[in-house]
Design an enzyme around this catalytic site. Structure first.
Site, PDB file in Angstrom:
ATOM      1  N   GLU A  55       0.801  -1.222   0.000  1.00  0.00           N
ATOM      2  CA  GLU A  55       0.000   0.000   0.000  1.00  0.00           C
ATOM      3  C   GLU A  55       0.838   1.278   0.000  1.00  0.00           C
ATOM      4  OE1 GLU A  55      -3.043  -0.256   2.987  1.00  0.00           O
ATOM      5  OE2 GLU A  55      -3.918  -2.057   2.091  1.00  0.00           O
ATOM      6  N   GLU A  69      -4.848  -8.189  -0.746  1.00  0.00           N
ATOM      7  CA  GLU A  69      -5.500  -8.074   0.562  1.00  0.00           C
ATOM      8  C   GLU A  69      -6.986  -7.849   0.376  1.00  0.00           C
ATOM      9  OE1 GLU A  69      -4.193  -5.392   3.574  1.00  0.00           O
ATOM     10  OE2 GLU A  69      -2.069  -5.846   3.263  1.00  0.00           O
TER      11      GLU A  69
END
Length: 797
Positions: free
Chosen positions: A306, A544
């Site tokens: 991320e 994810e």
């Protein structure tokens, strides 16, 4: 119970592998009798047959697959079969060291120890056996920069590197495969997240002990908090706070935005902060690659979890974008953060949860009334704010107040005035540099690299061919942002993705389980297809996606009723199945508990808790061992059938958890297919494909579903020679389709179990729940409208 197809179905060994082609080694029968009859063949051939005989659907070891390769949007084994990869993130526990102490944090930064994260080596057999039973044999393995290089730049923890090598070396024994992700959130534990070592912040000039007091970081969550209502969900706001935003800005674009900040590299040479941080990161990453990159169980590497741009392309120093940046609790603007960090008490807005908008401004408060400074006097900035040093803002002594000097500093290049594009200017160049460094380590030169963009965003159109590293796998993340923000899930769900992009609100609202499935499926389809549109036919793995176990005010921990968690997980995995993509769920964490969750920022995503499980002394480690299920939550929605190895191109997969029924469609490749002008679609994959060298499709059929039940298989062309066999011990439905050569031929199979499982929930929508009321209301409206029209017509004539 096991079931076989009518007629002469393959034996257990025959169903293990049936190959086609002229290679004599591929023509070897897999029956036990024939293996015994071929003992006069070479020992190597005998071992090869025995290895294949022991395989199962979810076995990704190289002895079975021959090593996975990329082909278009798919991973394929050496026989050309499409491999459907499903697994988990291992683990959330890797974010914090084994010797973390809330009492002395952040003082222990140089002596932290991550050996034993995600779990001690002696526990590996238990955890890997459990994940194998559940069919989750594809691992996103988390490593943090802090774990490798916590003491100082260039000082690496070889004990930790030896530990992860020993752990990952075990994967092939369990049929497992992993890709290694360098994980970060909000830059570092020392700025409220996980990832980078403390010395990275100190190198820029931050005083670790004053970050919290100055509002430059929110650290309660990494010190064991984040569970009570007033602390819930604050940690992602840390991306906008001074410490994390400054670090990300310096890492990606320090040469552009902080040219005056020079730091001595490990060889004593002064370099810009960007080069200092990036060089340290690349050198650290190379150590990780050298430690585990040669292992058969390591498929590839992911550069960074991320990634966040920091202040890059910030449109205003006086506000953050409400649609992309979380506003909750105390949210200082960039300009206010600068003042707070420099020691000036500053009034900032306070944001509270609300509806229909997620949050609203409800007040203000003056922070840092003790006038602390987070900048070290002996640091490289001389105790001055880094951004004041670069003339972004200053202190007007006459007015005794702070003033903005360069409002567009992060929006336009400070020297050239050119508009900043974080992806083009910073992310892509570093991605290329990182990929080249990984490839330069000879043992991993051809291994895939997993690449993600900012989470929940579409693939940026600027991700053009020249910006893509070779052997790239697209690995975006997706979460239901409303459910995560509210830590709640019920009959009503919202398409946040659509709303943030201007969707008409009424189209973004869904009701019931069927509505949640459709809602999530649309969002997942958009994420995946944006990748295909921009990148072309490259594999997509959702790195994810997850469900909070403590949703709905932790009600399930009191009642032991996890129905809402199960419904949300079912909706999410149904969406992934409709998109026909692989994924790694967040997360499997053996240290999870009801009280402390995953013990990081109040998160509680692990659907396994060892505190709820049987002790290891009472466990049986076979794939059919129900003892391994103890400690699991909502397992029927997580442990699901899936097409693991497909002799052809997967077209459609459907599974209903409440009945245990599944259906699967796949087709033969069409070698003469011409390129299509249609937009890439998850439901209409290209039919071109490597030549198939195997007749057999393998479906993971969990023992959890089939134990004590009859399995019925239908839809195959048994008259044409199609065969199947269900091997419950290996949790595999082996299907042999005789015709894999007719271009485009579609194969179908349906599987049912009897007795059917007890339904976990209703699959409802608004028409099921309120259909009669809606119909009555519509009818009443029509009657009233008709009456009004009748009266108007009478008056008119």
């Amino acid at each position: 119970m096991t079931s076989t197809g009518s007629g002469s179905s393959p034996s257990s060994s025959e169903a293990s592998f049936i190959l086609v082609g002229e290679d004599k080694t591929r023509e070897r029968s897999r029956s036990t009798q024939q293996i015994q009859q071929s003992q006069e063949k070479s020992q190597q051939s005998k071992q090869s047959s025995e290895q294949v005989q022991d395989s199962y659907a979810h076995d990704w070891s190289s002895k079975v697959t021959g090593g996975l390769k990329m082909s278009g949007r798919h991973f394929v084994d050496k026989y050309g079969r499409v491999c459907g990869l499903r697994g988990v993130n291992v683990s959330g526990s890797s974010k914090s060291p084994a010797n973390h102490s809330n009492e002395i944090f952040p003082s222990e930064s140089k002596t932290v120890n991550f050996v034993g994260r995600p779990f001690p080596l002696e526990e590996a057999h238990e955890h890997f056996s459990r994940l194998r039973r559940w069919g989750l044999t594809f691992i996103r393995f988390l490593v943090t920069w802090e774990a490798v290089e916590h003491e100082a730049p260039g000082v690496y923890d070889t004990d930790y590197l030896d530990y992860i090598r020993s752990l990952l070396s075990l994967l092939p024994q369990y049929g497992m495969l992993a890709f290694v992700c360098l994980h970060q959130d909000v830059w570092s534990r020392y700025s409220g997240g996980s990832g980078a070592p403390a010395w990275t912040l100190e190198s820029v000039g931050f005083d670790l002990h004053e970050l919290e007091a100055t509002g430059s970081a929110w650290l309660i969550g990494v010190k064991g908090g984040g569970h009570v209502e007033e602390e819930r969900g604050i940690w992602p706001c840390g991306y906008q706070k001074l410490a994390a935003a400054t670090m990300a800005t310096c890492f990606w674009g320090g040469e552009t935005f902080a040219p005056k900040l020079m730091i001595k590299d490990t060889d004593g040479t002064p370099v810009n902060v960007q080069h200092f941080l990036q060089n340290a990161f690349l050198n650290m990453f190379e150590r990780v690659v050298k430690a585990v990159g040669d292992l058969d169980g390591v498929l590839g590497f992911e550069m960074m979890n991320e990634p966040h741009p920091g202040y890059s392309n910030l449109q205003s120093l006086h506000s953050f974008d409400y649609n992309t940046d979380l506003h909750l609790s105390y949210v200082p603007t960039a300009f206010q953060s600068f003042q707070l960090g420099a020691g000036y008490p500053t009034e900032v807005a306070v944001w509270t949860r609300s509806f229909p908008l997620p949050t609203r401004k409800t007040g203000s408060a003056i922070l840092n009334q003790e006038k602390k400074s987070c900048w070290k006097p002996d640091g490289p900035t001389g105790g001055k704010c880094l951004w004041e040093m670069h003339g972004v803002w200053g202190w007007d002594r006459n007015k005794n107040e702070a003033i903005v000097l360069r409002e567009s500093y992060f929006k336009k290049h400070p020297m050239t005035g050119k508009e900043i594009n974080w992806y083009n200017d910073f992310y892509f160049p570093f991605l290329k540099k990182w990929a080249e460094r990984v490839r330069s380590v000879s043992v991993v030169s051809d291994k895939p690299v997993f690449v993600e963009v900012i989470p929940n965003e579409f693939c940026p159109p600027s991700f053009t061919p020249e910006n893509r590293p070779p052997n790239m796998v697209y690995a975006p993340h997706w979460y239901d942002l409303k459910a995560l923000f509210d830590k709640g899930f019920g009959e009503f769900s919202v398409n946040v993705q659509g709303l943030s992009r201007g969707m008409f609100p009424l189209k973004a609202f869904y009701w019931g389980q069927r509505g949640a499935r459709d809602n999530y499926a649309l969002q997942m389809k958009n994420i995946v297809e944006s990748g295909y549109r921009v990148l072309g036919e490259k594999p997509v793995i959702i790195g994810e996606c997850g469900v909070p176990m403590d949703m709905n005010k932790r009600e399930a921990f009191r009642t032991e009723d996890f129905t809402w968690q199960a419904r949300m997980m079912d909706a999410m995995i149904t969406a992934l199945e409709r998109a026909m993509v692989g994924f790694t769920l967040w997360n499997y964490n053996p240290y999870n508990s009801d009280t402390h969750g995953d013990d990081w920022n109040g998160e509680n995503f692990s659907w396994f808790s060892r505190k709820r499980a049987l002790p290891p002394s009472l466990l049986d480690f076979d794939q059919t061992s129900v003892t391994l299920d103890n400690g699991g939550r909502i397992l029927p929605t997580v442990v699901r059938p899936y097409p693991a190895k497909t002799a052809g191109i997967p077209l459609k997969w459907e599974y209903e958890v409440n009945t245990g029924q599944l259906s699967f469609e796949w087709c033969n490749p069409n070698g003469s297919e011409t390129p299509s002008n249609e937009e890439p679609s998850v439901s209409n994959p290209p039919r071109s494909h490597p030549t198939l060298q195997c007749l057999e499709t393998e479906i993971f059929l969990p023992h959890m579903l089939t134990q004590g039940r009859d399995v019925t298989v239908s839809g195959l062309d048994t008259r044409g020679g199609d065969k199947y066999r269900h091997d419950e011990a290996r949790q595999t439905l082996f299907i042999v389709t005789k015709d894999i050569t007719t271009p485009g031929k579609v194969h179908r199979v349906q599987v049912a179990v009897s007795p059917v499982p007890r339904p976990m929930f209703r699959v409802n929508d608004i028409w099921d729940d309120y259909g009669n009321e809606i119909a009555a209301a519509v009818l009443a409206f029509i009657v009233v409208l008709s009456g009004v029209l009748y009266l108007l017509l009478r008056q008119a004539f």
